[in-house]
Write a protein that holds these residues in place. Structure first.
Motif, short mmCIF file in Angstrom:
data_model
loop_
_atom_site.label_atom_id
_atom_site.label_comp_id
_atom_site.label_asym_id
_atom_site.label_seq_id
_atom_site.Cartn_x
_atom_site.Cartn_y
_atom_site.Cartn_z
N MET A 1 9.61 -5.50 -2.67
CA MET A 1 10.46 -5.93 -4.07
C MET A 1 10.80 -4.44 -4.85
O MET A 1 11.64 -4.14 -5.40
CB MET A 1 9.72 -6.64 -4.96
CG MET A 1 9.81 -8.39 -4.45
SD MET A 1 11.44 -8.82 -3.94
CE MET A 1 12.14 -9.07 -5.58
N ASN A 2 9.63 -3.61 -4.77
CA ASN A 2 9.83 -2.34 -5.52
C ASN A 2 10.95 -1.49 -4.75
O ASN A 2 11.72 -0.88 -5.55
CB ASN A 2 8.67 -1.55 -5.40
CG ASN A 2 7.61 -2.15 -6.31
OD1 ASN A 2 7.81 -2.84 -7.07
ND2 ASN A 2 6.19 -1.91 -6.15
N VAL A 3 11.08 -1.57 -3.52
CA VAL A 3 12.10 -0.79 -2.60
C VAL A 3 13.28 -1.42 -2.97
O VAL A 3 14.41 -0.59 -3.38
CB VAL A 3 11.82 -0.75 -1.25
CG1 VAL A 3 13.10 -0.18 -0.42
CG2 VAL A 3 10.65 0.01 -0.82
N LEU A 4 13.62 -2.74 -3.17
CA LEU A 4 14.82 -3.44 -3.73
C LEU A 4 15.23 -2.91 -4.73
O LEU A 4 16.71 -2.77 -4.97
CB LEU A 4 14.70 -4.87 -3.49
CG LEU A 4 14.39 -5.59 -1.87
CD1 LEU A 4 14.26 -7.05 -2.19
CD2 LEU A 4 15.68 -5.17 -1.21
N LEU A 5 14.34 -2.86 -5.92
CA LEU A 5 14.68 -2.41 -7.18
C LEU A 5 15.28 -1.00 -7.07
O LEU A 5 16.19 -0.88 -7.68
CB LEU A 5 13.30 -2.54 -8.12
CG LEU A 5 13.57 -1.96 -9.68
CD1 LEU A 5 14.73 -3.35 -10.29
CD2 LEU A 5 12.39 -2.16 -10.21
N CYS A 6 14.65 -0.12 -6.23
CA CYS A 6 15.10 1.29 -6.17
C CYS A 6 16.58 1.20 -5.54
O CYS A 6 17.29 1.75 -6.13
CB CYS A 6 14.25 1.95 -5.29
SG CYS A 6 12.64 2.36 -5.88
N ALA A 128 15.13 14.24 -0.74
CA ALA A 128 14.22 14.38 -1.73
C ALA A 128 14.32 13.31 -3.02
O ALA A 128 13.34 13.03 -3.32
CB ALA A 128 14.44 15.81 -2.29
N LEU A 129 15.51 13.06 -3.19
CA LEU A 129 15.69 11.79 -4.06
C LEU A 129 15.15 10.53 -3.57
O LEU A 129 14.34 9.85 -4.48
CB LEU A 129 17.31 11.74 -4.27
CG LEU A 129 17.62 10.56 -5.38
CD1 LEU A 129 17.14 10.62 -6.50
CD2 LEU A 129 19.12 10.41 -5.32
N ARG A 135 8.19 7.35 -3.76
CA ARG A 135 6.83 7.52 -4.46
C ARG A 135 6.57 6.79 -5.64
O ARG A 135 5.65 6.47 -6.06
CB ARG A 135 6.66 8.96 -4.56
CG ARG A 135 6.25 9.79 -3.33
CD ARG A 135 5.67 10.97 -3.35
NE ARG A 135 6.63 12.13 -4.11
CZ ARG A 135 7.71 12.87 -3.50
NH1 ARG A 135 7.57 12.91 -2.36
NH2 ARG A 135 8.69 13.43 -4.04
N ALA A 136 7.90 6.92 -6.49
CA ALA A 136 7.48 6.32 -8.00
C ALA A 136 7.33 4.75 -7.80
O ALA A 136 6.88 3.85 -8.59
CB ALA A 136 8.90 6.49 -8.63
N VAL A 139 5.69 3.20 -2.37
CA VAL A 139 5.79 2.44 -1.07
C VAL A 139 5.72 3.58 -0.01
O VAL A 139 6.24 4.61 -0.07
CB VAL A 139 7.62 2.04 -1.11
CG1 VAL A 139 7.83 1.75 0.27
CG2 VAL A 139 7.81 1.08 -2.00
N SER A 140 5.25 3.31 1.15
CA SER A 140 4.62 4.11 1.95
C SER A 140 5.87 4.20 3.06
O SER A 140 6.50 3.20 3.25
CB SER A 140 3.77 3.53 2.75
OG SER A 140 3.20 4.56 4.04
N TRP A 141 6.51 5.54 3.44
CA TRP A 141 7.56 5.62 4.37
C TRP A 141 6.87 6.01 5.73
O TRP A 141 7.14 5.40 6.53
CB TRP A 141 8.49 6.51 3.60
CG TRP A 141 9.42 7.52 4.49
CD1 TRP A 141 9.74 8.79 4.63
CD2 TRP A 141 10.61 6.84 4.95
NE1 TRP A 141 11.05 8.94 5.22
CE2 TRP A 141 11.14 7.84 5.80
CE3 TRP A 141 10.92 5.43 5.21
CZ2 TRP A 141 12.29 7.48 6.45
CZ3 TRP A 141 12.13 4.87 6.15
CH2 TRP A 141 12.73 6.07 6.77
#
Length: 377
Positions: A1-6, A128-129, A135-136, A139-141
């Motif tokens: 969900m954090n990624v979806l928010l990003c 970078a963005l 990171r904010a 989420v692990s990439w």
């Protein structure tokens, strides 16, 4: 969900940027429409569709990267958006439009080198963005040293393919390229079309007074400016013949909401709005003579080493004769009454002047002809 928010936050930023950048362009089109009504809504709809296409292509490239290199889907999509969207928005003229215009006028080697450098910078900044956003969001990439290397190579490869495709499209026209790839006119097709012959008046005098190089620079500026109104109206530039451009629309598209006429006056308005710059660079504001006509043509793909889509039919000759008649009668815009009847209602501020029945040179049958003039409605 954090990624979806990003992703959602990034899309909101992109949408705000695009709508803000396109506002002056949409405003210009609205001035040529009926109080900015239907044409203005069509303009916003067109821009929204372009925004969706940019988002879809960027996200798709990121998703493909994730699938090919076994990376998590949503982080890959986010990378695709932060890297691909700015590149595509720049290519479509939403971001830094003046820089884009100068770049597209450069020679092909210069265009390719500068485009590749710019895209490499966009890849690094976008990567970078995306990494910062991930990171904010905690989420692990993937391992940074692996991810950055793979992302850079993949992105530059896609970028190189894109700029090559864009340059080919610029050289032969987007719709022509698509039709050639699809083989639509491999066999001749009968279709109804609208044609606009737009002639730069006084070009011979200008070349004599200022030299051929200055005259060629003037023509280049004129034809570059014409591309925007033609694209927004759904037309295509078929050819440049000396100091004249030939623009065409499929009949339904050209007459819908008087698109062909709106395209012409949209272009003329853009020239007038930049009058000070024309005078500064060339000593005068260019003036034009135009002729419009419609009819049935046979459309076919011709050539072997150099393919071209061309049109055969009396309508082409008639439009050329109408342009000559406009010069003879000292009228800026002349069109057949047959086309005029299909274009009603005309844009606000544009009126019709009946020129009667005219016998055009090389034609046995007379033709009802009208002129378009600016005036209060």
């Amino acid at each position: 969900m954090n990624v979806l928010l990003c992703v959602q936050r990034y899309l909101n930023l992109v949408e705000q940027s695009v709508l803000g950048a396109s506002a002056p362009l949409a405003s210009g089109v609205r001035r040529a429409s009926v109080q900015g009504g239907r044409a203005g809504r069509l303009m916003h709809s067109h821009k929204f569709v372009e925004l969706l296409v940019v988002i879809a292509l960027s996200a798709g490239a990121g998703g493909l990267f994730g699938a090919v290199f076994d990376r998590p889907l949503w982080p890959a999509v986010l990378h695709g958006l932060t890297i691909g969207a700015p590149i595509l928005l720049f290519e479509r003229g939403f971001l830094l439009p003046q820089l884009r215009s100068k770049l597209r006028r450069a020679s092909t080697p210069t265009f390719l080198i500068l485009s590749l450098i710019g895209m490499a910078m966009a890849v690094v900044a976008g990567n970078a963005l995306a990494e910062g956003m991930l990171r904010a969001a905690e989420v692990s990439w993937s391992e940074p040293e692996v991810s950055e290397g793979i992302t850079l190579v993949y992105s530059l490869t896609i970028a190189a393919l894109l700029i090559t495709a864009f340059r080919v499209r610029d050289l032969i026209g987007p719709k022509t390229l698509l039709n050639l790839l699809l083989g639509r006119y491999h066999k001749p097709i009968r279709e109804a079309r609208v044609f606009l012959f737009l002639d730069l008046t006084g070009s011979t005098r200008f070349a004599r007074q200022n030299g051929d190089r200055k005259a060629l620079a003037l023509l280049g500026r004129v034809f570059a400016l014409l591309a925007g109104p033609v694209r927004r109206s759904g037309g295509e530039i078929d050819d440049y013949i000396g100091d004249m451009a030939v623009v065409t629309w499929q009949l339904k598209r050209g007459v819908r909401n008087a698109a062909a006429v709106r395209c012409l006056y949209d272009f003329l308005d853009e020239v007038e709005r930049d009058a000070a710059r024309w005078r500064q660079d060339f000593g005068e504001v260019p003036r034009f003579r135009a002729a419009l006509h419609c009819g049935s043509v046979l459309t076919a793909e011709i050539g072997l080493e150099r393919h071209k889509i061309t049109y055969f039919g009396d309508v082409m000759n008639t439009t050329s004769r109408l342009e000559g008649l406009a010069k003879e009668l000292n009228k800026d815009v002349v069109l057949s009454t047959e086309l005029l009847d299909r274009l009603q209602p005309l844009p606000e501020g544009i009126q019709m002047e009946d020129l009667g029945i005219r016998h055009l040179r090389g034609h046995d049958e007379p033709l009802a002809v009208s002129a378009l003039v600016r005036g209060s409605s």
